[in-house]
Scaffold this motif. Structure first.
Motif, mmCIF file in Angstrom:
data_model
loop_
_atom_site.group_PDB
_atom_site.id
_atom_site.type_symbol
_atom_site.label_atom_id
_atom_site.label_comp_id
_atom_site.label_asym_id
_atom_site.label_seq_id
_atom_site.Cartn_x
_atom_site.Cartn_y
_atom_site.Cartn_z
ATOM 1 N N UNK A 121 0.858 -1.173 0.000
ATOM 2 C CA UNK A 121 0.000 0.000 0.000
ATOM 3 C C UNK A 121 0.901 1.232 0.000
ATOM 4 N N UNK A 122 0.520 2.192 -0.839
ATOM 5 C CA UNK A 122 1.376 3.370 -0.998
ATOM 6 C C UNK A 122 0.657 4.643 -0.587
ATOM 7 N N UNK A 123 1.426 5.552 0.031
ATOM 8 C CA UNK A 123 0.985 6.902 0.346
ATOM 9 C C UNK A 123 1.895 7.847 -0.421
ATOM 10 N N UNK A 124 1.298 8.801 -1.135
ATOM 11 C CA UNK A 124 2.071 9.713 -1.968
ATOM 12 C C UNK A 124 1.897 11.142 -1.450
ATOM 13 N N UNK A 125 3.010 11.800 -1.179
ATOM 14 C CA UNK A 125 3.029 13.201 -0.747
ATOM 15 C C UNK A 125 3.703 14.008 -1.853
ATOM 16 N N UNK A 126 3.051 15.103 -2.298
ATOM 17 C CA UNK A 126 3.589 15.891 -3.404
ATOM 18 C C UNK A 126 3.497 17.393 -3.112
ATOM 19 N N UNK A 127 4.275 18.151 -3.863
ATOM 20 C CA UNK A 127 4.213 19.623 -3.901
ATOM 21 C C UNK A 127 4.738 20.292 -2.636
ATOM 22 N N UNK A 128 5.584 19.614 -1.884
ATOM 23 C CA UNK A 128 6.139 20.209 -0.662
ATOM 24 C C UNK A 128 7.630 20.470 -0.820
ATOM 25 N N UNK B 132 10.368 21.849 -4.423
ATOM 26 C CA UNK B 132 9.053 21.222 -4.598
ATOM 27 C C UNK B 132 9.290 19.774 -5.014
ATOM 28 N N UNK B 133 8.867 18.869 -4.180
ATOM 29 C CA UNK B 133 9.180 17.478 -4.454
ATOM 30 C C UNK B 133 8.109 16.525 -3.972
ATOM 31 N N UNK B 134 8.457 15.244 -3.990
ATOM 32 C CA UNK B 134 7.519 14.191 -3.606
ATOM 33 C C UNK B 134 8.191 13.168 -2.707
ATOM 34 N N UNK B 135 7.370 12.471 -1.937
ATOM 35 C CA UNK B 135 7.803 11.322 -1.133
ATOM 36 C C UNK B 135 6.777 10.223 -1.365
ATOM 37 N N UNK C 75 0.701 18.615 -0.528
ATOM 38 C CA UNK C 75 1.375 19.267 0.593
ATOM 39 C C UNK C 75 1.892 20.658 0.234
ATOM 40 N N UNK C 76 1.210 21.324 -0.664
ATOM 41 C CA UNK C 76 1.583 22.700 -1.000
ATOM 42 C C UNK C 76 1.634 23.555 0.274
ATOM 43 N N UNK C 77 2.690 24.353 0.401
ATOM 44 C CA UNK C 77 2.828 25.207 1.578
ATOM 45 C C UNK C 77 3.444 24.530 2.779
ATOM 46 N N UNK C 78 3.963 23.314 2.592
ATOM 47 C CA UNK C 78 4.532 22.543 3.697
ATOM 48 C C UNK C 78 6.015 22.244 3.468
ATOM 49 N N UNK C 79 6.692 21.946 4.565
ATOM 50 C CA UNK C 79 8.051 21.402 4.551
ATOM 51 C C UNK C 79 8.001 19.988 5.109
#
Length: 462
Positions: A8-15, A29-32, A60-64
């Motif tokens: 199962x995958x969780x994708x975080x983008x735009x941070x 600006x990247x992804x995990x 995750x725009x606006x996040x670190x």
């Protein structure tokens, strides 16, 4: 557990991403991508196309994004004695509070652990540590209570099973009924290792051997404690060189300073880390660097107890592993590790190196990878890299508090405490939208308040 064949995958983008890897790689600006409990990929831009098993996508725009914070020194039980003895140095503070601490029991310790863990986890800590050394006679299963609280919270955890065998009758500070015998302390510590220490890559619970301090334990407990730890393959932890009074105590009693004394008892090595280490001379720092001995730097507590400014820049320059610690909340009432990122930078700039002492990225490294180093887990946690465990935090930096700070790492370290939008431990959500998902925060607050009141009543009637 390792990632399965069809994870199962969780994708975080735009941070923004601060990986804290060996090259301090960052992405504007990247992804995990997280697969089960491991980080599968980290990089610039959007996540790769064609990913299967995606159960959640986070814009995750606006996040670190950073590695989860790693706390390397704490005393959870002190949560229920916050705000006392606020104008004391270390020895006077201990003398004032030991009569109260000596009356803790299992329900008190569990509630205090819940409060301490909740405050840290809500503020971005994914790996916690507790140095518990007060085991009054007849107080119940205190180690089990602490470990249970960490398990319920869902954080990765090291219990440094502490001990004391030097009481008032031996010239120590704690009451006689609050210490253990040499044999009893060693046996109970080994039983805790047997019951709870996990050696696996993704272990959630580990145990360290941790006699309290050179002024509260016998030389024999230090020596035999080190032998026990190395026979069982676990790490060693204690307090060291915290105050000038401790240094005087060691010289008067042992004829040498704390570092020399620790070396004669087997307490220097790459499996050892010590809390505070404020009063270290050049030869002490060289000994720590030569042996790989680690340091838990606790700037807020050091200031609260007027202990002094640890020579962290000199330690880092010499190659000493250094992490950050909250320390007990009777000497750091906020109980948050994020505070220590900022205070480590600011307080060290008051020392000899001034503005060149530490920068924001070094402070973040102390609170993440540095902590993983001193806990012996740098291969598993502490940086955002493919193959490592999915312990990470998304900090919200697009509100009024940080909106005009262009650099996200500077915003996180020097700015106001940033809200945690998402915190993962082992790939599981522990914080969502700045609230804990694993426990009822209000219930924890009520329990700690009730147990603090009960402890105060018992201590007043003693």
């Amino acid at each position: 557990m390792a990632a399965s064949a069809d994870p199962q995958r969780l994708v975080i983008e735009n941070c923004s991403i601060a990986t804290v890897d060996a090259h301090d790689t960052e992405y504007a600006s990247g992804h995990i991508v997280v697969a089960d409990n491991r980080i599968e990929s980290v990089g610039a831009g959007k996540a790769p196309d064609g990913l299967t098993g995606v159960v959640r996508r986070v814009d995750a725009t606006g996040h670190l994004a950073t590695p989860g914070l790693v706390n390397t020194h704490h005393h959870f039980y002190q949560w229920i004695t916050r705000g006392l003895a606020t104008d004391h140095n270390l020895f006077d503070w201990l003398t004032a509070l030991y009569p109260t601490w000596a009356r803790v029991d299992e329900p008190m310790v569990r509630a205090a652990a819940q409060g301490s863990l909740a405050m840290m986890a809500r503020g971005g800590v994914t790996t916690a540590m507790d140095h518990h050394y007060v085991y009054p006679q007849g107080s119940g299963d205190l180690s089990g209570a602490i470990i249970g609280a960490a398990r319920d919270m869902g954080v990765r955890f090291t219990l440094a099973r502490g001990s004391m065998d030097r009481s008032e009758k031996d010239g120590g500070l704690p009451p006689d009924f609050a210490v253990e015998s040499l044999e009893g302390a060693l046996a109970a510590t080994e039983a805790t290792i047997d019951a709870h220490h996990d050696t696996s890559f993704d272990a959630m619970t580990q145990i360290a051997v941790a006699p309290c301090s050179p002024f509260s334990v016998s030389t024999e407990l230090l020596k035999q404690g080190a032998e026990l730890a190395r026979r069982r393959g676990v790490r060693l932890h204690t307090h060291g060189s915290e105050t000038v009074e401790e240094e005087q105590f060691c010289k008067e009693l042992f004829g040498m300073g704390p570092t020399e004394y620790f070396e004669t008892t087997g307490w220097l090595g790459d499996d050892v880390w010590m809390a505070h280490c404020v009063h270290m001379n050049d030869s002490d720092i060289a000994a720590f660097a030569r042996t790989g001995t680690g340091v838990a730097h606790c700037p807020s507590s050091n200031a609260r107890l007027a202990a002094g400014i640890a020579r962290v820049p000199d330690m880092l320059a010499a190659g000493v592993p250094v992490g950050l610690g909250v320390d007990g909340t009777a000497s750091n009432e906020s109980g948050e590790l994020h505070t220590e990122l900022r205070n480590a930078l600011l307080i060290n700039r008051l020392g000899a190196h001034r503005e060149k002492a530490l920068n924001a990225r070094q402070a973040l490294r102390l609170g993440t990878y540095g902590g993983a180093q001193v806990l012996g887990r740098a291969d598993q946690i502490g940086s955002l890299e493919a193959g490592k465990l999915a312990d990470l935090v998304l900090w919200k930096l697009d509100t009024l508090a940080h909106a005009s700070i262009a650099d996200p790492v500077t915003a996180l370290v020097l700015g106001a405490a940033a809200p945690v939008t998402l915190s993962l431990v082992d790939g599981r959500t522990v914080v969502e939208d700045n609230h804990l998902t694993t426990v009822d925060e209000d219930a924890v607050a009520r329990a700690t308040r009730d147990e603090a009141r009960r402890l105060a009543q018992i201590a007043a009637g003693a």
